[in-house]
Scaffold this active site. Structure first.
Site, PDB file in Angstrom:
ATOM      1  N   SER A  55     -15.939   5.094   0.883  1.00 41.07           N
ATOM      2  CA  SER A  55     -14.655   5.650   1.570  1.00 41.07           C
ATOM      3  C   SER A  55     -14.842   5.542   3.116  1.00 41.07           C
ATOM      4  O   SER A  55     -15.807   5.926   3.642  1.00 41.07           O
ATOM      5  CB  SER A  55     -14.101   6.957   1.265  1.00 41.07           C
ATOM      6  OG  SER A  55     -13.393   6.795   0.011  1.00 41.07           O
ATOM      7  N   GLU A  62      -4.089   1.728  18.012  1.00 34.60           N
ATOM      8  CA  GLU A  62      -2.900   1.554  17.568  1.00 34.60           C
ATOM      9  C   GLU A  62      -2.498   2.319  16.206  1.00 34.60           C
ATOM     10  O   GLU A  62      -1.692   1.888  15.480  1.00 34.60           O
ATOM     11  CB  GLU A  62      -2.640   0.030  17.311  1.00 34.60           C
ATOM     12  CG  GLU A  62      -2.776  -0.752  18.533  1.00 34.60           C
ATOM     13  CD  GLU A  62      -4.174  -1.021  19.167  1.00 34.60           C
ATOM     14  OE1 GLU A  62      -5.095  -0.594  18.130  1.00 34.60           O
ATOM     15  OE2 GLU A  62      -4.462  -1.516  20.232  1.00 34.60           O
ATOM     16  N   SER A  63      -3.622   2.969  15.791  1.00 36.44           N
ATOM     17  CA  SER A  63      -3.381   3.956  14.535  1.00 36.44           C
ATOM     18  C   SER A  63      -4.759   3.912  13.548  1.00 36.44           C
ATOM     19  O   SER A  63      -5.703   4.408  14.439  1.00 36.44           O
ATOM     20  CB  SER A  63      -2.032   3.582  13.529  1.00 36.44           C
ATOM     21  OG  SER A  63      -1.854   4.639  12.910  1.00 36.44           O
ATOM     22  N   HIS A  68     -10.807   2.605   0.430  1.00 38.38           N
ATOM     23  CA  HIS A  68     -11.575   3.328  -0.857  1.00 38.38           C
ATOM     24  C   HIS A  68     -11.921   2.272  -1.812  1.00 38.38           C
ATOM     25  O   HIS A  68     -11.064   1.714  -2.139  1.00 38.38           O
ATOM     26  CB  HIS A  68     -10.659   4.262  -1.624  1.00 38.38           C
ATOM     27  CG  HIS A  68      -9.838   5.422  -0.468  1.00 38.38           C
ATOM     28  ND1 HIS A  68     -10.526   6.495   0.031  1.00 38.38           N
ATOM     29  CD2 HIS A  68      -8.642   5.366   0.180  1.00 38.38           C
ATOM     30  CE1 HIS A  68      -9.783   7.099   0.724  1.00 38.38           C
ATOM     31  NE2 HIS A  68      -8.695   6.366   1.101  1.00 38.38           N
ATOM     32  N   CYS A  83       0.816   0.860  15.153  1.00 39.05           N
ATOM     33  CA  CYS A  83       1.801   1.178  15.862  1.00 39.05           C
ATOM     34  C   CYS A  83       1.896   0.076  16.937  1.00 39.05           C
ATOM     35  O   CYS A  83       0.839  -0.338  17.394  1.00 39.05           O
ATOM     36  CB  CYS A  83       1.732   2.425  16.647  1.00 39.05           C
ATOM     37  SG  CYS A  83       1.688   3.925  15.380  1.00 39.05           S
TER      38      CYS A  83
END
Ligand code: SPD
Length: 458
Positions: A55, A62-63, A68, A83
């Site tokens: 994970s 930008e985010s 996983h 974003c």
């Protein structure tokens, strides 16, 4: 865009299974996908689950991108959240599909924070964002790709770790994330990492074999203890030792006539030559015969009384090193030693694999005789538990340190700038803690299967 962000929920099917269990590879792929999509990577953290699964998250300006994996199903679930208008998440989608070697992928795109659905902006916060944007020299609404050029741009720092695992413990090394070498040879996975604490680090099947910063301890101790306790060594055989550290130390002894080294895996030699030049520095020495081949077969085919010293610089007894931990092998080593010859082996950690440790010493005592086998220790911080052992066994009568020529040793250590071995260490290394002494001297009271399972890498 009429929303604050785009969120793509992705499923990749039929990926190459082993890639999905490889933490550095997954981390590198996620970062590469982010970069390909023109995102600004800020940080990343990845974790391996035992026995299978990875994970991790890559935080971007930008985010974020998150993953996983389920290696046993060849399946990975991925979130691509961006974003602003400067990053195209579909570029990241395609790049990851390629890197994970996915047979197929499916996805759903959601708009997050649709402007028609959320109440109006808090005026004072919006004003603050605009002020900050002016400081950064970019449009107030944007996540400009030029942002990195400003002095206020975030610094990208990576938090990536190599972890050597056993059944119930693990030892981790933070590294730069740039893998210097990675080859699956016919025998094992050969890798070199650039670690912060220990320098370049060679691993085989995900077990640490040697590091730039503490290799001197192992290599000085595996070489000089045997050579200085033999009255007149001329011919030395090294089984394994593909990184070259043992022969580098052995070849400091000018009285030797010949050193033969038999390493089964040419990729280990290659990795060491490419990335560990200070360790592999003696491969061109004129007295060295370097054979890429099977050390067990070499020993079985060698003539009686052929060597004064046989040194077994093996990996741990899993994978190609396994055959080097059998009685049959040591009977042949005994046969090819001249009378008074010495066998030195790395004999693992008494803490880490106690049943195996007892078995190894019971085996040496069977072959060489109870009185002729000794154990000595060194502190090697990058090996499991840090307490590492070597065996010393002689064909015939002799002693590992009675009659040492201390002056000769001291002069040798000064001449070669040795950093661990000296005359005191030579003798002191044979002082064993009580629990270790008992393990060396007593017959193992464990099932062979217990020993075999102790070192099974997870
Ligand atoms: N668990 C580590 C055992 C390593 C033994 N061999 C190391 C090779 C260094 N030349």
């Amino acid at each position: 865009m009429q929303a604050l962000g785009r969120h793509i929920l992705v499923e990749y099917f039929d990926c190459r299974n082993e890639l999905l269990n490889d933490v550095p590879y997954i981390e590198q792929s996620m970062v590469a996908a982010a970069r390909k999509a023109d995102a600004t990577v800020i940080n990343s953290t990845f974790h391996h689950f035992s026995p299978f699964g990875v994970s991790g998250v890559v935080v971007i300006q930008e985010s974020h991108l998150a993953i996983h994996t389920w290696p046993e199903y060849g399946y990975a679930a991925v979130d691509l959240f961006t974003c602003g208008d400067t990053v195209d998440p579909w570029i990241a989608y395609n790049e990851l599909k390629r890197l994970l070697e996915a047979g197929s992928g499916s996805s759903i795109e959601m708009l997050r924070g649709q402007l028609g659905l959320i109440p109006g902006t808090r005026q004072e916060m919006e004003a603050h964002r605009e002020d900050h944007a002016v400081q950064l020299g970019k449009p107030a609404n944007g996540y400009s790709p030029g942002e990195q050029a400003t002095s206020l741009a975030p610094k990208y720092s990576r938090n990536v770790w190599f972890t050597e695992r056993s059944e119930n413990t693990a030892h981790s090394f933070r590294h730069t994330g740039k893998q210097l070498y990675r080859e699956q040879s016919p025998f094992q996975l050969v890798e070199v990492y650039d670690t912060y604490a220990w320098g370049k680090t060679l691993t085989l099947d995900r077990m640490v074999m040697t590091t730039e910063k503490d290799e001197f301890i192992y290599h000085e101790m595996i070489a000089h203890v045997g050579l200085f306790s033999h009255p007149n060594p001329k011919r030395v055989l090294v089984i394994g030792g593909g990184d070259g550290g043992a022969v580098r130390e052995i070849l400091r002894h000018e009285g030797l006539e010949k050193v033969v080294m038999v390493e089964i895996d040419e990729k280990v030699i290659e990795a060491s030559k490419l990335h560990l030049p200070a360790i592999s520095s003696a491969f061109d020495h004129p007295k060295l015969e370097l054979i890429v081949g099977d050390g067990i077969a070499y020993v079985e085919e060698s003539m009686d009384d052929a060597f004064d010293l046989v040194l077994v610089d093996s990996t741990d007894p899993v994978g190609p090193g396994e055959g080097l931990f059998t009685e049959r092998f040591y009977r042949h080593v005994h046969r090819i030693l001249r009378p008074g010859g010495i066998q030195i082996t790395q004999s693992e950690s008494p803490h880490y694999a106690p049943a195996l440790f007892r078995e190894i010493y019971a085996c040496y005592r069977q072959v060489f005789g109870n009185e002729h086998v000794h154990c000595y220790l060194a502190h090697i911080p990058t090996y499991p538990s840090g307490m590492w052992s070597f065996s010393w066994a002689m064909k015939g009568e002799g002693h590992p340190f009675n009659g040492l020529d201390r002056n000769r040793i001291d002069a040798f250590c000064r001449q070669h700038g040795l950093k661990y071995y000296n005359a005191d260490i030579h003798q002191g290394a044979f002082c064993l803690p009580t629990f270790t002494r008992e393990m060396v001297e007593n017959d193992p009271k464990v099932e062979a299967t217990a020993a075999a399972s102790e070192l099974t890498a997870s």
